[in-house]
Design an enzyme around this catalytic site. Sequence first.
Site, PDB file in Angstrom:
ATOM      1  N   HIS A  36       0.819  -1.221   0.000  1.00 40.60           N
ATOM      2  CA  HIS A  36       0.000   0.000   0.000  1.00 40.60           C
ATOM      3  C   HIS A  36       0.854   1.273   0.000  1.00 40.60           C
ATOM      4  O   HIS A  36       0.465   2.272   0.597  1.00 40.60           O
ATOM      5  CB  HIS A  36      -0.986   0.006   1.176  1.00 40.60           C
ATOM      6  CG  HIS A  36      -2.154  -0.908   0.943  1.00 40.60           C
ATOM      7  ND1 HIS A  36      -3.398  -0.471   0.601  1.00 40.60           N
ATOM      8  CD2 HIS A  36      -2.240  -2.263   0.974  1.00 40.60           C
ATOM      9  CE1 HIS A  36      -4.219  -1.505   0.455  1.00 40.60           C
ATOM     10  NE2 HIS A  36      -3.520  -2.612   0.670  1.00 40.60           N
ATOM     11  N   THR A  37       1.982   1.207  -0.640  1.00 40.51           N
ATOM     12  CA  THR A  37       2.809   2.415  -0.743  1.00 40.51           C
ATOM     13  C   THR A  37       2.620   3.104  -2.088  1.00 40.51           C
ATOM     14  O   THR A  37       2.935   4.280  -2.219  1.00 40.51           O
ATOM     15  CB  THR A  37       4.306   2.083  -0.563  1.00 40.51           C
ATOM     16  OG1 THR A  37       4.642   1.014  -1.438  1.00 40.51           O
ATOM     17  CG2 THR A  37       4.634   1.685   0.864  1.00 40.51           C
ATOM     18  N   ASP A  38       2.095   2.383  -3.098  1.00 40.21           N
ATOM     19  CA  ASP A  38       2.079   2.963  -4.460  1.00 40.21           C
ATOM     20  C   ASP A  38       1.242   4.242  -4.545  1.00 40.21           C
ATOM     21  O   ASP A  38       1.687   5.246  -5.068  1.00 40.21           O
ATOM     22  CB  ASP A  38       1.669   1.933  -5.532  1.00 40.21           C
ATOM     23  CG  ASP A  38       0.258   1.377  -5.392  1.00 40.21           C
ATOM     24  OD1 ASP A  38      -0.339   1.500  -4.300  1.00 40.21           O
ATOM     25  OD2 ASP A  38      -0.247   0.812  -6.387  1.00 40.21           O
ATOM     26  N   SER A  69     -15.182 -16.547 -21.589  1.00 41.29           N
ATOM     27  CA  SER A  69     -14.074 -16.776 -20.659  1.00 41.29           C
ATOM     28  C   SER A  69     -14.098 -18.225 -20.190  1.00 41.29           C
ATOM     29  O   SER A  69     -15.175 -18.785 -19.947  1.00 41.29           O
ATOM     30  CB  SER A  69     -14.234 -15.835 -19.457  1.00 41.29           C
ATOM     31  OG  SER A  69     -13.487 -16.335 -18.372  1.00 41.29           O
ATOM     32  N   GLY A 123      -8.542 -13.538  -7.031  1.00 40.63           N
ATOM     33  CA  GLY A 123      -8.696 -13.177  -5.623  1.00 40.63           C
ATOM     34  C   GLY A 123      -7.517 -13.567  -4.762  1.00 40.63           C
ATOM     35  O   GLY A 123      -7.617 -13.626  -3.540  1.00 40.63           O
ATOM     36  N   SER A 127      -3.131  -9.999  -9.014  1.00 37.48           N
ATOM     37  CA  SER A 127      -3.522  -9.043 -10.052  1.00 37.48           C
ATOM     38  C   SER A 127      -4.073  -9.654 -11.331  1.00 37.48           C
ATOM     39  O   SER A 127      -3.695  -9.244 -12.432  1.00 37.48           O
ATOM     40  CB  SER A 127      -2.350  -8.141 -10.415  1.00 37.48           C
ATOM     41  OG  SER A 127      -2.122  -7.259  -9.394  1.00 37.48           O
ATOM     42  N   SER A 128      -4.979 -10.596 -11.176  1.00 37.34           N
ATOM     43  CA  SER A 128      -5.625 -11.116 -12.380  1.00 37.34           C
ATOM     44  C   SER A 128      -6.427 -10.007 -13.066  1.00 37.34           C
ATOM     45  O   SER A 128      -6.513  -9.967 -14.295  1.00 37.34           O
ATOM     46  CB  SER A 128      -6.524 -12.304 -12.039  1.00 37.34           C
ATOM     47  OG  SER A 128      -7.468 -11.939 -11.054  1.00 37.34           O
ATOM     48  N   ASP A 196      -0.088  -2.584 -10.148  1.00 41.82           N
ATOM     49  CA  ASP A 196      -0.403  -3.825 -10.855  1.00 41.82           C
ATOM     50  C   ASP A 196      -0.204  -3.670 -12.361  1.00 41.82           C
ATOM     51  O   ASP A 196       0.353  -4.547 -13.022  1.00 41.82           O
ATOM     52  CB  ASP A 196      -1.849  -4.253 -10.553  1.00 41.82           C
ATOM     53  CG  ASP A 196      -2.123  -4.277  -9.065  1.00 41.82           C
ATOM     54  OD1 ASP A 196      -1.156  -4.224  -8.283  1.00 41.82           O
ATOM     55  OD2 ASP A 196      -3.304  -4.342  -8.676  1.00 41.82           O
TER      56      ASP A 196
HETATM   57  C1  GLA Z   1      -3.628  -3.729  -4.949  1.00 40.86           C
HETATM   58  C2  GLA Z   1      -3.705  -2.424  -5.731  1.00 40.86           C
HETATM   59  C3  GLA Z   1      -2.301  -1.818  -5.901  1.00 40.86           C
HETATM   60  C4  GLA Z   1      -1.580  -1.700  -4.556  1.00 40.86           C
HETATM   61  C5  GLA Z   1      -1.672  -3.012  -3.778  1.00 40.86           C
HETATM   62  C6  GLA Z   1      -1.156  -2.893  -2.368  1.00 40.86           C
HETATM   63  O1  GLA Z   1      -2.923  -4.684  -5.672  1.00 40.86           O
HETATM   64  O2  GLA Z   1      -4.296  -2.640  -6.990  1.00 40.86           O
HETATM   65  O3  GLA Z   1      -2.406  -0.563  -6.538  1.00 40.86           O
HETATM   66  O4  GLA Z   1      -2.086  -0.627  -3.813  1.00 40.86           O
HETATM   67  O5  GLA Z   1      -3.001  -3.503  -3.696  1.00 40.86           O
HETATM   68  O6  GLA Z   1       0.188  -2.561  -2.336  1.00 40.86           O
END
Ligand code: GLA
Length: 400
Positions: A36-38, A69, A123, A127-128, A196
């Site tokens: 959660h730094t982005d 799909s 889930g 990052s699907s 992502d």
């Molecule tokens: C998800 C969000 C990203 C990022 C992460 C946590 O993947 O899509 O942008 O904030 O959580 O680092």
Amino acid sequence: MAILSPEVQTLFKRHFGVSAARFVRAPGRLELLGNHTDYNEGLVLSLAVDRYIEIAASPRTDGKIELISSAFTEPEIFWSNESKRNTAAPWADYVKGVLDQLRKRGVNFSGFNAAIHGTIPMGAGMSSSAALEVATALIVRELFPFTLTETGVAPPPKRDKQDKLPAFAKAEKLAFAKLCRAAENQFVGVQSGLLDQISSLYGKAWHVMEIDFRSLSVELAPMAGVAIVVCNSGVKHSLVAGHYNELREQCEAAAKTLGVKTLRSADAKMLAANKAKLAPRAYECAHHVISEIQRVIRGAQALRADDLQQFGQYMFQSHESSRDFLKNSVPELDLLVELARAHPGCLGARLTGGGFGGATINLVAHHQAEDFMAAMASQYEQRTGHKMQPLLCQIVDGAG
Ligand code: GLA
């Protein structure tokens, strides 16, 4: 053109009766360090990994788009100039959101048929959804070539003698990442950062991406000699439903109280001096983000010095900070980290991605990876009653 699994080609042929004309794929990502730094303009170490969303597609002439799909039974059919959500097919929102953004930037496209197949667990915090967004933007570029700029489109690129489109220039790759993120923010409604999408586009085999979200620059550092294992807790995380936007709001509120644009510009001293002014949750979130950015800086140094032991310690610390301050862990993720830590081959483990479920990322000494995976599977089942199959991941090139 990407090398694809036979599944997506078979799916296309079975559903549409002919072979597809174009193919793309986009990898999932693992956030190695930097939780959660982005969206706080911070730093993240990230990897593109060998799990993909693949799309096979052909243009069609009646202006309709038909998606099928492998993960869902019903196809989704809509007009190419339409951007309506269908609550019965939320998976198609990621595609529709990207099409909507392309249209807004002046990209011309008409109808097409597309088959979508994924090997990224849904889930699991890999990052699907971002991979689906990136693959969608890329398949439209394959079918109806265009050049994306910061503000719109430029004359289309030409295919070479092998029928291949040229690779992206650096700035165009970033424009694609931003477009896909806008789809997620505006169409899906998750106020996610750019992690992502950048990871899926910029990844490089055997390398870690060091991403600076203030300058939006990506550096690559080699990473080899260690196994990367993902343990999926099986607790489905859903950013859409989720607490994600709430965490972001807390971070923004903290930055405002501290008088800085983003938490990247704050430090531990400033936070301590202003503790009384901050609401308790805003303080906790800021504490996590500020310390996490420092861990990423030190972690990157450890990686470059080939000190994986030290790097692993930062991963454990990161997990503890997510658990205790950001509070986006769940007991199953804590258990996975605890079990991993007790294994002699494990160098580091932490939750990866948004949190509230999903998976852990584990760095494991190569020669102990097999034993680690077997031990994690059996101990997790013993403790929770749930089967869990750890995934061994390779670092791969991004889609861009
Ligand atoms: C998800 C969000 C990203 C990022 C992460 C946590 O993947 O899509 O942008 O904030 O959580 O680092």
